[in-house]
Each structure stands twice: as C-alpha cells, then as structure tokens.
Motif scaffolding. Structure first.
Motif, PDB file in Angstrom:
ATOM      1  N   GLY A  78       1.007  -0.827  -0.136  1.00 55.58           N
ATOM      2  CA  GLY A  78      -0.170   0.464   0.266  1.00 55.58           C
ATOM      3  C   GLY A  78       0.916   1.108   0.138  1.00 55.58           C
ATOM      4  N   ALA A  79       0.129   2.680  -0.020  1.00 58.33           N
ATOM      5  CA  ALA A  79       0.412   3.217  -0.124  1.00 58.33           C
ATOM      6  C   ALA A  79      -0.370   4.233   0.263  1.00 58.33           C
ATOM      7  CB  ALA A  79       1.122   4.288  -1.953  1.00 58.33           C
ATOM      8  N   ASN A  80       1.005   5.908   1.300  1.00 59.31           N
ATOM      9  CA  ASN A  80       0.401   6.439   2.000  1.00 59.31           C
ATOM     10  C   ASN A  80       0.458   8.036   1.238  1.00 59.31           C
ATOM     11  OD1 ASN A  80      -0.934   8.037   4.355  1.00 59.31           O
ATOM     12  ND2 ASN A  80      -0.340   7.506   5.930  1.00 59.31           N
ATOM     13  N   LEU A  81      -0.204   8.810   1.494  1.00 66.36           N
ATOM     14  CA  LEU A  81       0.331  10.332   0.762  1.00 66.36           C
ATOM     15  C   LEU A  81      -0.587  11.162   1.974  1.00 66.36           C
ATOM     16  CD1 LEU A  81       0.760  12.434  -0.874  1.00 66.36           C
ATOM     17  CD2 LEU A  81      -0.402  12.318  -2.446  1.00 66.36           C
ATOM     18  N   ALA A  82       0.015  11.852   3.116  1.00 63.88           N
ATOM     19  CA  ALA A  82      -0.100  12.571   3.806  1.00 63.88           C
ATOM     20  C   ALA A  82       0.679  13.891   3.843  1.00 63.88           C
ATOM     21  CB  ALA A  82      -0.446  11.702   5.238  1.00 63.88           C
ATOM     22  N   ASN A  83       0.393  15.028   4.902  1.00 65.19           N
ATOM     23  CA  ASN A  83       0.738  16.436   4.918  1.00 65.19           C
ATOM     24  C   ASN A  83       0.134  16.453   6.632  1.00 65.19           C
ATOM     25  OD1 ASN A  83       1.318  18.857   5.379  1.00 65.19           O
ATOM     26  ND2 ASN A  83       1.517  19.393   3.530  1.00 65.19           N
ATOM     27  N   THR A  84       1.326  16.365   7.050  1.00 66.36           N
ATOM     28  CA  THR A  84       1.187  16.212   8.928  1.00 66.36           C
ATOM     29  C   THR A  84       1.682  17.247   9.245  1.00 66.36           C
ATOM     30  OG1 THR A  84       0.958  13.776   9.020  1.00 66.36           O
ATOM     31  CG2 THR A  84       1.658  15.186  11.247  1.00 66.36           C
TER      32      THR A  84
END
Length: 483
Positions: A78-84
């Motif tokens: 899987g992959a996760n694209l985020a801005n934290t």
C-alpha cells in the motif's frame, strides 16, 4: 348371422372415420424418428436442471482453494500520501512532514489448527458435491427413460382407446341394425350409444396425454420430436440378476451415489467440529514488513530546546513471530463447538435415515421387478382370456342368453386388459432401471442395451399388441368368417 368381433378386427377398424384423424399427431418419416439414447444425449446437453447442477458443483469446488488460502502466505502492499504539521508550544517550534509512504506486509501462518481442519472440511464438501453431481447425472439417465417410455405408453394407450372406440362404434351400428329389423329394443341402442360416447371421451383424453408426454420430452431436452422409436414385444422379461435381494442391498450400501455423498457430509461436519475446537488453541504466524517514505520537513526539539530539522527518505524493515493465545471471547468459541457437535449428530442421523431409505427402496424395487416379470405374462394371458370371453358373450347375445350390457362390459374388460399389459411392460423396464439406480450401477450403457430392442418403424396403432396375439386374433377372425 352377425360375425363375432375379434381383437384383430378392432385393431384394423381403429382408423375408421375422420372425426379425430386431423387431431392425431402427424407421422414423421422413419428416418426422423428418435431413439432412447439420442434423447438422453440431448438431455445431457440441454437439460436446464443438470446444467444448474454442474454450475453448482463448479461453485462448490471453490471452497477448497478458499480454505487453502488461509494456510498460505498473505502479502499486501500500500501507499500513504499525507501532509502532517506538528506544533510544539508555539508556531515557531513547529514541524511539518509531507510526502508519500510505501509499505508492504507479509504474513505466513505457522500454526493454525482451525484453518487446517477448515481445509479438511472443504475437501470433504467438495467430494460430496462431486458425488451429488454424479447422482444428478445418473438420475438424468432414469429421467430420460421415464419420459421416453411415458410417451410410448401414452401412444399405446391412445391406440387401444381408438381400437376400443372402433369396437363400440361397430357395436352401436349392429344395435341400430338389429333395432331396425326388430331383433332388439331401443334400450340396446341407448346402451351401445352410451358405451361409444364413453369410449370417444376416453380417446380424446388419451390424445391429450400423448401431447402432454411429448411436451415433457421437450421440457427435458429443449428439442421438438415428431416421433420416437417403440419398444419390441420381444424384449426379454427376466428376473433381476443376481436373484438375491441381499446382494442388491449390499451393492447399494457400497455404491449408491447419494449414500456415498452423505458419507462425505458427515466427514465435513466432523472436520468442522475439530475446526471449532481449535478456536481454543494458540496461533503462531511469521510476519515481515517493509516501509519507506520521504520527509520534506521534519523537526524535533533537542535537550537544549532548539529544533533539529532534517529531510530525506526513511526506510524501515521488521521481521518476527506473532503469537496469539485466545483467553476469552464472550463464550463464542464454546457455543460454536456445541453447535458443531449438533451438526455432526444431525449429519449422522440423516445418513442413517438415507441408508434405511436406500435399503427399503432396493428391496422394494427388487420385489417389484420380480412381480413385474410374472405380471407381464399374466396380463398377456388375460388379453387372450378376455378376448375369448368377449366372443363367447357376443354369441350369447346373438342367441338371446346375454344382453348388450354384458357385451359392452366384456369389451371394456378386453381393452382394459390390453392397457394393463402395456402398463406392466413399461413398469418392468423402468423398475429395472430404478433398481440399478438404487444400487448405484445405472449407466448410459443400460439405455444402449434397451436401444437394441427399439423398433424404428414402430406404429402404435398396429404394434400396441404382441404380434403373436395379433396372429391369433386373425386366425380367430378367419374362423369367424367360416362360422
């Protein structure tokens, strides 16, 4: 003196008049007549029920790979694209991370007793489905024969009712002639008319039954049939071999397809019980994971209170063992075990019930075939006896010792004996096939063996009687003409 009525004359006169000629099914050329094996082959290709059974079997087979999947590695990615954004005390001491994280996880069961027994249950269920399909295919053999011979029986019944109607028509004509010359009263004419009307109604019903029988053949095979081949009267009428009911029962216990299928149903229920019990057992899996992601802006405060910032990719790997020991699940596992116990008990009782039914059917059919052998011969003899009785009654009517009611009753008895003979003949054929099905030995070869006694040019109006009886009737007719 009026000539006595013989069965051969009645058969020859069955085609009198045109009142129902247009209603009779048109006779197709001999080359277009269909035999028993062809009907079965068309049913095997086109029957909707057997097609559904095959689809159900193919669906049931999939439970095995589904259960096996629980014992094989499980790999996911899987992959996760985020801005934290993370703030510490004040916006000045904030940290922001954005980017994409890629991950992969691998799990390999090492000890999963429940899944192992689930696989065993699935394999047993698959074997059960295969045998149930075989039983359905075997039943199609019997169904093809039953539908085919139902058509022949309906045609023979129609032929006998047509001959009976012709005989009653002759009797009515004779009653009118005798009334016209003063040899009988109006009552004889009315009695003869009533008998003719009843015979005509029976012929109309018999015609519908022929059409219904052909429609059943269409439903079975999804094909139209103009005519089918008839069975010869020379078909051997023999007792079943071996001539021992116990031998047939033993064969049925070992080879009956439905009984074999339910044995696997019991196995599946027992494996399911083991699976439920395994719900109390620990599980052990080997697990591995890999994770990689980028950090655009990431900072943490150090011991001096300043913010350390760094950027770049982060990569993480792990491998290990995962042990799970079930302690308490609200009583779910214990309840499932109790349910599985009852399912095993249910399947065992159903197997015992089926075993008893198979034994009963096998013994009953064995007796039925033996009875049919004697019945066919007795019915054949009864035709001759009733024919003689009819002729004797007609002589008595002519000399005044019998009345027309006696003659009409004798005619009914004669044609009833003809229909009973044909019923017994087809019962013998079908009960033989049913006995083999109960024993688990029925095969397309049994239809091929019957096919050797089919008559391509079979004409129900002429062939519904054994040829030796027809010859005897003709001989009696010649004697009548010389009387």
């Amino acid at each position: 003196m009026l000539r006595r009525l013989s069965l051969a004359l009645a058969v020859a006169a069955a085609s009198y008049g045109t009142a129902w000629a247009d209603q009779a099914p048109s006779q197709a050329p001999l080359a277009s007549k269909t035999d028993l094996v062809t009907v079965y082959q068309e049913a095997a290709r086109n029957n909707a029920d057997i097609a559904a059974a095959r689809a159900d079997y193919q669906a049931q087979r999939e439970v095995v790979p589904q259960a096996r999947a629980g014992l094989l590695p499980n790999l996911s990615a899987g992959a996760n694209l985020a801005n934290t954004r993370t703030e510490v005390d004040s916006p000045a001491n904030s940290a922001t991370r954005s980017g994409t994280v890629y991950q992969a996880n691998l799990s390999q069961p090492l000890f999963r007793a429940d899944r192992w027994f689930q696989l065993q249950a699935a394999e047993a269920s698959s074997e059960q489905a295969a045998l149930e399909l075989s039983a359905s295919e075997q039943n199609l053999i019997l169904q093809s024969a039953e539908t085919y011979f139902s058509v022949l029986l309906a045609q023979d019944t129609l032929a006998s009712t047509k001959a009976e109607e012709a005989a009653f028509k002759r009797q009515l004509d004779q009653a009118n002639e005798r009334f016209d010359v003063g040899l009988s009263d109006k009552t004889d004419v009315l009695e003869a008319q009533a008998g003719f009307d009843t015979a005509r109604a029976n012929r109309i019903i018999a015609q519908r039954q022929v059409d219904d029988a052909f429609q059943a053949l269409v439903t079975l095979t999804n094909r139209e049939y103009l005519a089918i081949e008839g069975i010869l009267h020379t078909l051997p009428i023999l007792a079943p071999t071996p001539a021992d009911a116990k031998a047939w029962v033993d064969t049925a216990a070992a080879q009956n397809l439905n009984l074999q299928a339910i044995n696997y149903a019991v196995d599946a229920a027992e494996d399911t019980l083991r699976q439920r019990k395994s719900g109390h057992a620990p599980t052990l899996d080997a697990v591995a994971s890999y994770q990689k992601g980028d950090n655009d802006s990431l900072g943490f405060s150090n011991s001096a209170g300043s913010i350390n910032r760094f950027s770049g990719d982060v990569e993480q790997r792990s491998i290990g063992l995962q042990l799970n020991i079930p302690l308490y699940s609200g009583g779910l596992t214990s309840s499932q075990v109790r349910e599985a116990y009852q399912r095993v008990n249910q399947s065992e009782q159903l197997r015992e019930s089926l075993r008893r039914q198979v034994v009963q059917n096998t013994r009953n059919l064995f007796r039925a075939v033996n009875t049919d052998v004697e019945t066919v011969q007795a019915r054949k003899q009864s035709i001759i006896s009733n024919q003689s009785a009819l002729e004797a009654t007609e002589i008595g009517y002519q000399v005044g010792t019998r009345n027309i009611v006696d003659v009409l009753d004798a005619q009914r008895q004669l044609y009833s004996s003809v229909r009973n003979y044909n019923n017994a003949r087809y019962d013998y054929i079908l009960n033989n096939l049913r006995l083999k099905q109960a024993a688990g030995t029925l095969s397309p070869g049994d239809l091929e063996a019957l096919g050797a006694f089919l008559k391509p040019d079979y004409d129900p109006d002429k062939d519904f009687l054994p040829p030796d009886l027809a010859r005897a009737a003709e001989a009696q007719l010649r004697g009548d003409l010389d009387y």
